[in-house]
Write a protein that holds these residues in place. Structure first.
Motif, PDB file in Angstrom:
ATOM      1  N   GLY A 121     -21.833  35.861 -83.745  1.00 27.99           N
ATOM      2  CA  GLY A 121     -21.726  37.148 -84.430  1.00 27.99           C
ATOM      3  C   GLY A 121     -22.364  37.161 -85.801  1.00 27.99           C
ATOM      4  N   MET A 122     -23.450  36.417 -85.958  1.00 25.77           N
ATOM      5  CA  MET A 122     -24.142  36.342 -87.244  1.00 25.77           C
ATOM      6  C   MET A 122     -25.102  37.517 -87.400  1.00 25.77           C
ATOM      7  SD  MET A 122     -22.920  33.594 -88.588  1.00 25.77           S
ATOM      8  CE  MET A 122     -24.106  33.214 -89.889  1.00 25.77           C
ATOM      9  N   PRO A 123     -25.278  38.023 -88.635  1.00 26.88           N
ATOM     10  CA  PRO A 123     -26.268  39.082 -88.836  1.00 26.88           C
ATOM     11  C   PRO A 123     -27.684  38.510 -88.715  1.00 26.88           C
ATOM     12  CG  PRO A 123     -25.325  38.388 -90.936  1.00 26.88           C
ATOM     13  CD  PRO A 123     -24.539  37.692 -89.876  1.00 26.88           C
ATOM     14  N   ALA A 124     -28.531  39.211 -88.021  1.00 29.67           N
ATOM     15  CA  ALA A 124     -29.916  38.763 -87.883  1.00 29.67           C
ATOM     16  C   ALA A 124     -30.699  39.115 -89.134  1.00 29.67           C
ATOM     17  CB  ALA A 124     -30.560  39.418 -86.671  1.00 29.67           C
ATOM     18  N   PRO A 125     -31.580  38.229 -89.610  1.00 23.37           N
ATOM     19  CA  PRO A 125     -32.452  38.585 -90.724  1.00 23.37           C
ATOM     20  C   PRO A 125     -33.251  39.832 -90.401  1.00 23.37           C
ATOM     21  CG  PRO A 125     -32.595  36.234 -90.237  1.00 23.37           C
ATOM     22  CD  PRO A 125     -31.809  36.855 -89.118  1.00 23.37           C
ATOM     23  N   ALA A 126     -33.536  40.622 -91.426  1.00 28.65           N
ATOM     24  CA  ALA A 126     -34.221  41.898 -91.215  1.00 28.65           C
ATOM     25  C   ALA A 126     -35.582  41.722 -90.547  1.00 28.65           C
ATOM     26  CB  ALA A 126     -34.368  42.627 -92.547  1.00 28.65           C
ATOM     27  N   ASP A 127     -36.226  40.578 -90.793  1.00 26.00           N
ATOM     28  CA  ASP A 127     -37.573  40.374 -90.254  1.00 26.00           C
ATOM     29  C   ASP A 127     -37.582  39.599 -88.935  1.00 26.00           C
ATOM     30  OD1 ASP A 127     -36.714  37.998 -91.342  1.00 26.00           O
ATOM     31  OD2 ASP A 127     -38.624  37.513 -92.316  1.00 26.00           O
ATOM     32  N   ALA A 128     -36.406  39.303 -88.382  1.00 27.17           N
ATOM     33  CA  ALA A 128     -36.360  38.562 -87.122  1.00 27.17           C
ATOM     34  C   ALA A 128     -36.872  39.449 -85.980  1.00 27.17           C
ATOM     35  CB  ALA A 128     -34.940  38.100 -86.829  1.00 27.17           C
ATOM     36  N   PRO A 129     -37.811  38.956 -85.169  1.00 26.68           N
ATOM     37  CA  PRO A 129     -38.393  39.786 -84.103  1.00 26.68           C
ATOM     38  C   PRO A 129     -37.513  39.855 -82.872  1.00 26.68           C
ATOM     39  CG  PRO A 129     -39.434  37.635 -84.114  1.00 26.68           C
ATOM     40  CD  PRO A 129     -38.472  37.637 -85.283  1.00 26.68           C
ATOM     41  N   VAL A 130     -36.295  40.361 -83.054  1.00 27.15           N
ATOM     42  CA  VAL A 130     -35.328  40.467 -81.960  1.00 27.15           C
ATOM     43  C   VAL A 130     -35.518  41.814 -81.258  1.00 27.15           C
ATOM     44  CG1 VAL A 130     -32.881  40.583 -81.365  1.00 27.15           C
ATOM     45  CG2 VAL A 130     -33.658  38.988 -83.148  1.00 27.15           C
ATOM     46  N   THR A 131     -35.809  41.788 -79.969  1.00 21.81           N
ATOM     47  CA  THR A 131     -35.941  43.021 -79.195  1.00 21.81           C
ATOM     48  C   THR A 131     -34.577  43.545 -78.772  1.00 21.81           C
ATOM     49  OG1 THR A 131     -38.081  42.247 -78.346  1.00 21.81           O
ATOM     50  CG2 THR A 131     -37.028  44.082 -77.186  1.00 21.81           C
ATOM     51  N   HIS A 132     -33.716  42.633 -78.316  1.00 25.46           N
ATOM     52  CA  HIS A 132     -32.351  42.978 -77.931  1.00 25.46           C
ATOM     53  C   HIS A 132     -31.419  41.884 -78.418  1.00 25.46           C
ATOM     54  CE1 HIS A 132     -33.801  46.149 -75.217  1.00 25.46           C
ATOM     55  NE2 HIS A 132     -34.670  45.271 -74.726  1.00 25.46           N
ATOM     56  N   GLU A 133     -30.156  42.226 -78.609  1.00 22.52           N
ATOM     57  CA  GLU A 133     -29.136  41.264 -79.043  1.00 22.52           C
ATOM     58  C   GLU A 133     -27.938  41.364 -78.108  1.00 22.52           C
ATOM     59  OE1 GLU A 133     -26.211  40.614 -82.909  1.00 22.52           O
ATOM     60  OE2 GLU A 133     -28.266  41.369 -83.224  1.00 22.52           O
ATOM     61  N   ILE A 134     -27.464  40.216 -77.615  1.00 21.98           N
ATOM     62  CA  ILE A 134     -26.322  40.170 -76.722  1.00 21.98           C
ATOM     63  C   ILE A 134     -25.411  39.017 -77.130  1.00 21.98           C
ATOM     64  CG2 ILE A 134     -27.566  41.170 -74.763  1.00 21.98           C
ATOM     65  CD1 ILE A 134     -27.973  38.365 -73.648  1.00 21.98           C
ATOM     66  N   THR A 135     -24.190  39.009 -76.618  1.00 20.35           N
ATOM     67  CA  THR A 135     -23.279  37.894 -76.902  1.00 20.35           C
ATOM     68  C   THR A 135     -23.243  36.891 -75.759  1.00 20.35           C
ATOM     69  OG1 THR A 135     -21.405  39.161 -76.044  1.00 20.35           O
ATOM     70  CG2 THR A 135     -21.824  39.276 -78.418  1.00 20.35           C
ATOM     71  N   ASP A 136     -23.488  37.343 -74.548  1.00 15.65           N
ATOM     72  CA  ASP A 136     -23.588  36.451 -73.390  1.00 15.65           C
ATOM     73  C   ASP A 136     -24.485  37.124 -72.352  1.00 15.65           C
ATOM     74  OD1 ASP A 136     -21.952  38.043 -71.465  1.00 15.65           O
ATOM     75  OD2 ASP A 136     -20.314  37.547 -72.825  1.00 15.65           O
ATOM     76  N   LEU A 137     -24.753  36.441 -71.265  1.00  9.86           N
ATOM     77  CA  LEU A 137     -25.751  36.930 -70.314  1.00  9.86           C
ATOM     78  C   LEU A 137     -25.380  38.236 -69.638  1.00  9.86           C
ATOM     79  CD1 LEU A 137     -26.977  33.617 -68.611  1.00  9.86           C
ATOM     80  CD2 LEU A 137     -28.085  34.961 -70.410  1.00  9.86           C
ATOM     81  N   THR A 138     -24.099  38.572 -69.575  1.00 10.03           N
ATOM     82  CA  THR A 138     -23.747  39.849 -68.960  1.00 10.03           C
ATOM     83  C   THR A 138     -24.330  41.029 -69.725  1.00 10.03           C
ATOM     84  OG1 THR A 138     -21.639  39.919 -70.166  1.00 10.03           O
ATOM     85  CG2 THR A 138     -21.615  38.954 -67.951  1.00 10.03           C
ATOM     86  N   GLY A 139     -24.654  40.823 -70.995  1.00  8.93           N
ATOM     87  CA  GLY A 139     -25.267  41.881 -71.792  1.00  8.93           C
ATOM     88  C   GLY A 139     -26.647  42.258 -71.296  1.00  8.93           C
ATOM     89  N   LEU A 140     -27.266  41.383 -70.495  1.00  5.36           N
ATOM     90  CA  LEU A 140     -28.597  41.701 -69.963  1.00  5.36           C
ATOM     91  C   LEU A 140     -28.547  42.761 -68.868  1.00  5.36           C
ATOM     92  CD1 LEU A 140     -30.177  38.142 -69.670  1.00  5.36           C
ATOM     93  CD2 LEU A 140     -30.936  39.970 -71.172  1.00  5.36           C
ATOM     94  N   THR A 141     -27.416  42.942 -68.257  1.00  5.53           N
ATOM     95  CA  THR A 141     -27.313  43.880 -67.134  1.00  5.53           C
ATOM     96  C   THR A 141     -27.776  45.278 -67.523  1.00  5.53           C
ATOM     97  OG1 THR A 141     -25.450  42.600 -66.249  1.00  5.53           O
ATOM     98  CG2 THR A 141     -25.758  44.849 -65.408  1.00  5.53           C
ATOM     99  N   THR A 142     -27.304  45.741 -68.656  1.00  9.28           N
ATOM    100  CA  THR A 142     -27.715  47.080 -69.133  1.00  9.28           C
ATOM    101  C   THR A 142     -29.181  47.094 -69.514  1.00  9.28           C
ATOM    102  OG1 THR A 142     -25.484  47.517 -69.932  1.00  9.28           O
ATOM    103  CG2 THR A 142     -27.259  48.877 -70.823  1.00  9.28           C
ATOM    104  N   ILE A 143     -29.655  46.032 -70.151  1.00  5.49           N
ATOM    105  CA  ILE A 143     -31.045  45.967 -70.607  1.00  5.49           C
ATOM    106  C   ILE A 143     -32.010  46.016 -69.422  1.00  5.49           C
ATOM    107  CG2 ILE A 143     -32.737  44.471 -71.746  1.00  5.49           C
ATOM    108  CD1 ILE A 143     -30.383  43.404 -73.442  1.00  5.49           C
ATOM    109  N   LEU A 144     -31.631  45.425 -68.312  1.00  2.00           N
ATOM    110  CA  LEU A 144     -32.531  45.311 -67.170  1.00  2.00           C
ATOM    111  C   LEU A 144     -32.501  46.518 -66.242  1.00  2.00           C
ATOM    112  CD1 LEU A 144     -31.911  41.566 -66.220  1.00  2.00           C
ATOM    113  CD2 LEU A 144     -33.888  42.536 -67.419  1.00  2.00           C
ATOM    114  N   ARG A 145     -31.628  47.454 -66.496  1.00  2.00           N
ATOM    115  CA  ARG A 145     -31.551  48.634 -65.633  1.00  2.00           C
ATOM    116  C   ARG A 145     -32.793  49.502 -65.756  1.00  2.00           C
ATOM    117  NH1 ARG A 145     -25.230  50.299 -66.763  1.00  2.00           N
ATOM    118  NH2 ARG A 145     -24.312  48.745 -65.370  1.00  2.00           N
TER     119      ARG A 145
END
Length: 220
Positions: A196-220
């Motif tokens: 649960g750490m804040p990502a740096p403003a310049d980090a090239p994160v497309t999506h953020e999840i806590t575990d793999l189940t978070g990918l389910t919505t992203i992949l729809r």
């Protein structure tokens, strides 16, 4: 359109060795002749570990971990055998548990998956077999002779799936090796934010999840 996934393994599919590192660092800090905190020992060890492993020359993790620990122990005046200390703690961690949501996500997944891991091949294979997991392909640092964020790792994984960079997502828990490495390779990165750490403003994160189940919505 996402046609395949690249998955980091330790810290993403299974639990990472955070507790092992913390326990060893605490022991070193207690026995050190120079006042030092366990957190400082752990940070110094991880920096030294990366230096030793990434080289040049490239070194396997099983060799790099005790060697880098020995260097840190010497710096803080901690007596003892680094290899024995590392082995005693690491032996109990060799088959880490699955992270929350891993089994559920993989069971329902219909995309090809390449595990892309900074790991020694035999160690990773043992964990995959222990949990009865199956992947389309597995690429380890030992196979490539490099560690993420080296682009060679990502290129090998793409070749293993027969897909282009814009057809996959790379999923991992390290901002430096996974997120930045994938971005440099032209691959969209999904950050597994375990703590649960804040990502740096310049980090090239497309999506953020806590575990793999978070990918389910992203992949729809």
């Amino acid at each position: 359109m996402v046609r395949g996934l690249l998955l980091d393994f330790y810290g993403t599919v299974v639990e990472d060795d955070d507790a092992v590192v913390a326990a060893i660092a605490a022991r070193v800090a207690t026995d050190a002749t120079t006042p030092v905190t366990p957190e400082a020992v752990a940070a110094a060890w991880m920096r030294e570990f990366a230096t030793v492993a990434e080289g040049p020359p490239f070194r396997l993790l099983r060799d790099s971990a005790p060697e880098s620990l020995a260097r840190v122990m010497a710096e803080v005046g901690c007596p003892g055998d680094a290899a024995a200390l590392y082995a005693a703690h690491h032996a109990n961690w060799g088959l880490p548990p699955l992270r929350p949501g891993t089994r559920k996500f993989l069971t329902g997944l219909r995309l090809p998956v390449c595990v892309l891991s900074d790991a020694d091949r035999a160690d990773l294979a043992a964990v995959v077999a222990h949990h009865d997991l199956a992947f389309t392909a597995v690429v380890t640092s030992e196979d490539v002779g490099a560690y993420k964020p080296d682009g060679a790792m990502f290129r090998r994984a793409l070749a293993a799936l027969g897909l282009a960079a814009d057809e996959v997502l790379h999923v991992g828990d390290s901002l430096r090796t996974d997120v930045a490495g994938a971005h440099e390779a032209g691959i969209r990165a999904v950050w597994v934010n375990r703590h649960g750490m804040p990502a740096p403003a310049d980090a090239p994160v497309t999506h953020e999840i806590t575990d793999l189940t978070g990918l389910t919505t992203i992949l729809r």
